[in-house]
Design a protein around this motif. Sequence first.
Motif, PDB file in Angstrom:
ATOM      1  N   TRP A   8      21.577  58.180   7.788  1.00  0.00           N
ATOM      2  CA  TRP A   8      20.256  58.566   7.288  1.00  0.00           C
ATOM      3  C   TRP A   8      19.638  57.438   6.466  1.00  0.00           C
ATOM      4  CZ3 TRP A   8      21.168  64.300   5.292  1.00  0.00           C
ATOM      5  CH2 TRP A   8      21.398  65.119   6.403  1.00  0.00           C
ATOM      6  N   ARG A  31      16.168  55.586   7.248  1.00  0.00           N
ATOM      7  CA  ARG A  31      15.045  55.597   6.305  1.00  0.00           C
ATOM      8  C   ARG A  31      14.386  54.235   6.179  1.00  0.00           C
ATOM      9  NH1 ARG A  31      18.194  58.993   3.349  1.00  0.00           N
ATOM     10  NH2 ARG A  31      18.893  57.399   1.906  1.00  0.00           N
ATOM     11  N   ASN A  63      13.802  52.288   8.503  1.00  0.00           N
ATOM     12  CA  ASN A  63      12.860  52.162   9.620  1.00  0.00           C
ATOM     13  C   ASN A  63      12.850  50.795  10.297  1.00  0.00           C
ATOM     14  OD1 ASN A  63      11.103  53.724  11.073  1.00  0.00           O
ATOM     15  ND2 ASN A  63      10.022  54.372   9.205  1.00  0.00           N
TER      16      ASN A  63
END
Lengths: 197, 197
Positions: A91, A95, A97
Amino acid sequence: MTHSDIDELIRLFSKLPGLGPRSARRVVLTLMRRKEQLMIPLAGTLARALESVRSCSICGNLDTHDPCGICTDARREGTTICVVEDLADLWAIERCNLYRGRYHVLGGTLSAMDDRGPSQLNIEPLIARAAKEEVKEIILATNATIEGQTTAHYLTTRLEGCHVSISRLAQGIPMGGELDYLDDGTLGAALKLRLPF
Amino acid sequence: MTHSDIDELIRLFSKLPGLGPRSARRVVLTLMRRKEQLMIPLAGTLARALESVRSCSICGNLDTHDPCGICTDARREGTTICVVEDLADLWAIERCNLYRGRYHVLGGTLSAMDDRGPSQLNIEPLIARAAKEEVKEIILATNATIEGQTTAHYLTTRLEGCHVSISRLAQGIPMGGELDYLDDGTLGAALKLRLPF
């Protein structure tokens, strides 16, 4: 007093990370007070998640379908696999990206202290995935802890037979880091791994 | 990624007191990891509590039946009513296992700042209860804050007509308190309210 459901709720909440008996009581009180906005949606979503969320049989990610959204996303590159210890790390990388490849969740690290050997981690499926022709690079994104680095080292030896390039995350001073406040290990690594300006 | 149930769970948990987005993520991860021991029981208990827990129409306590276990417990003395701001305070007093009377939960305090007047609190039912013959004593166990004391003061004026004795919690140095570390207010109160040895 017979409000056993409340007591049981408090007991369960107090087992969650970061919550103790006292904060669990506060949580349950808040839930009771804000029934419409919090308790009903939470109960519903928990029940739904319990029904729908499963572990991806390819990478170990959690999703509402198997294989997971990342493994089935055709826009993501199947040539790169980023190996993480834990779902939380996956995750965290998502995050930022930046990464457009796929993942592999180990489910922990090797640990002599906690008596965790390779067989308890999701390693064999990783070796099998790495052996596939399309896979070109494995990024070992384990934590910069002793256990994480030991696990990464172990994986490099296991991956030797596969024709993949193996990389790891850069080490150095964190964004906004002030040298004066950094630990010696970080500063030393940043100095040793210095980059041309 | 389409794990919307997970995102929704995190969002809901992050609204609970003491939890933010980061700790909510950790909580949800723990739930997923420990499905059998935590997530399933929590989902079940939440759903059950939602079904069963209601507010007591007499005192405002929460319980699985109405009137609540305290109001219906024949071994508890109906002669004394302990007035608290909040359910949390009722639980706190119950934990010390000393009080054998009944309660009345106000649901907050008067507050000029937050524009909360007497009509927003559970006060009228308290006056009605206090007027009953069996009630002999009202303990005003509001917090030792300005709002709590203002509320207690307001209640004494409202209770004047009822023939009950009104008491409040003792103020003084807390158990284990070291004088050097106490605030002036507490120390001053303890000195003023000193007891014969």
